[in-house]
Write an enzyme that holds these catalytic residues in place. Structure first.
Site, mmCIF file in Angstrom:
data_model
loop_
_atom_site.group_PDB
_atom_site.id
_atom_site.type_symbol
_atom_site.label_atom_id
_atom_site.label_comp_id
_atom_site.label_asym_id
_atom_site.label_seq_id
_atom_site.Cartn_x
_atom_site.Cartn_y
_atom_site.Cartn_z
ATOM 1 N N CYS A 175 4.803 -6.675 7.617
ATOM 2 C CA CYS A 175 5.265 -5.212 9.015
ATOM 3 C C CYS A 175 4.198 -7.126 9.849
ATOM 4 O O CYS A 175 4.630 -7.751 10.453
ATOM 5 C CB CYS A 175 4.579 -4.922 8.612
ATOM 6 S SG CYS A 175 5.073 -3.525 10.173
ATOM 7 N N HIS B 275 7.927 -2.653 4.139
ATOM 8 C CA HIS B 275 6.568 -2.453 3.174
ATOM 9 C C HIS B 275 6.427 -2.218 1.336
ATOM 10 O O HIS B 275 6.812 -1.309 0.918
ATOM 11 C CB HIS B 275 5.716 -1.797 3.719
ATOM 12 C CG HIS B 275 4.960 -1.310 5.619
ATOM 13 N ND1 HIS B 275 3.939 -1.838 5.498
ATOM 14 C CD2 HIS B 275 5.959 -1.091 6.132
ATOM 15 C CE1 HIS B 275 3.916 -2.090 6.236
ATOM 16 N NE2 HIS B 275 4.876 -1.612 6.735
ATOM 17 N N GLU C 258 4.179 -2.951 -0.728
ATOM 18 C CA GLU C 258 2.687 -2.658 -0.888
ATOM 19 C C GLU C 258 3.213 -0.647 -0.935
ATOM 20 O O GLU C 258 2.156 -0.043 -1.600
ATOM 21 C CB GLU C 258 1.803 -3.194 -0.361
ATOM 22 C CG GLU C 258 1.963 -2.118 0.838
ATOM 23 C CD GLU C 258 2.501 -2.127 2.360
ATOM 24 O OE1 GLU C 258 2.338 -2.161 3.156
ATOM 25 O OE2 GLU C 258 3.182 -3.276 1.528
#
Length: 227
Positions: free
Chosen positions: A90, A198, A200
């Site tokens: 991002c 994302h 994660e």
């Protein structure tokens, strides 16, 4: 390799640095080193560098433009040039383009609105350090949360990226106006990945899915095998 030693950089305005730290520790079993943007050097013997999402420096000028000129980024660029894997997610992707580690730019979403939802991505290249844990053409579900995620590059650059297999991920549906629905790209060497979604945030069932876990596992496995 006795231990997987990762570093996660925090800039003023980062808000996903802890997310990346937690994901890396859960996948690798090792707590990453936290690095501040004002540090002139990275710790020695770093195996992996993460640039997290957020709004570094408040997204003034352009998203990632000021962070790309932080003192620590000179060390990040040097490490990338040596072959150290660097993952920018991002805002981290925006920083990588502003630092010249990846081509193109991230512009305001075509909708002019912040987008926050889970999207489907197609794995375009599963032969990289970051994507070897996926199947070519596999569709995965990963969250996005961005206002300036519209990837832009001129036609020659896009053809170059496509021809060299450097498009890592592509949106399965129109998401933010990105040229050719590109969601993530690699550098020429394959050790730098920038992506807007994302991963994660998708490493545990409790978070709604685990499709992002293979990305971190791929990097760790690749580095161990190369050691």
């Amino acid at each position: 390799m006795n231990a997987f030693r990762a570093a996660v950089v925090t800039f003023p305005g980062s808000n996903c640095d802890r997310d990346m730290v937690v994901a890396l520790e859960k996948v690798t079993g090792q707590a990453p080193v936290r690095v501040w943007h004002g540090d002139a050097d990275l710790p020695e013997k770093i195996d992996f560098i993460g640039l997290p999402g957020g709004f570094s420096y408040g997204d003034y000028l352009r998203s990632g433009a000021m962070a790309a000129r932080s003192p620590v980024m000179r060390a990040v660029v040097d490490a990338a040039d040596r072959g150290v894997p660097v993952l920018g997610i991002c805002n981290g992707f925006q920083v990588l383009t502003e630092a010249g580690l990846l081509p193109g730019a991230l512009m305001r979403n075509a909708t002019q609105h912040f987008i926050c939802r889970t999207v489907s991505l197609k794995v375009e290249n599963n032969r990289s350090l970051f994507t070897s844990g996926y199947e070519a053409g596999q569709v995965i579900r990963i969250p996005v949360a961005h206002h300036d995620g519209n990837y832009f590059a001129d036609e020659d650059t896009l053809d170059w990226l496509e021809g060299e297999g450097r498009v890592a991920f592509r949106y399965c549906e129109t998401t933010n106006g990105s040229r050719r629905d590109i969601a993530g790209i690699l550098n020429e060497r394959g050790n730098v990945l920038g992506m807007m979604p994302h991963p994660e945030r998708a490493v545990e069932p409790e978070l709604g899915g685990t499709d992002g876990r293979a990305l971190f596992e791929s990097a760790m496995k690749g580095l161990i095998e190369a050691a």
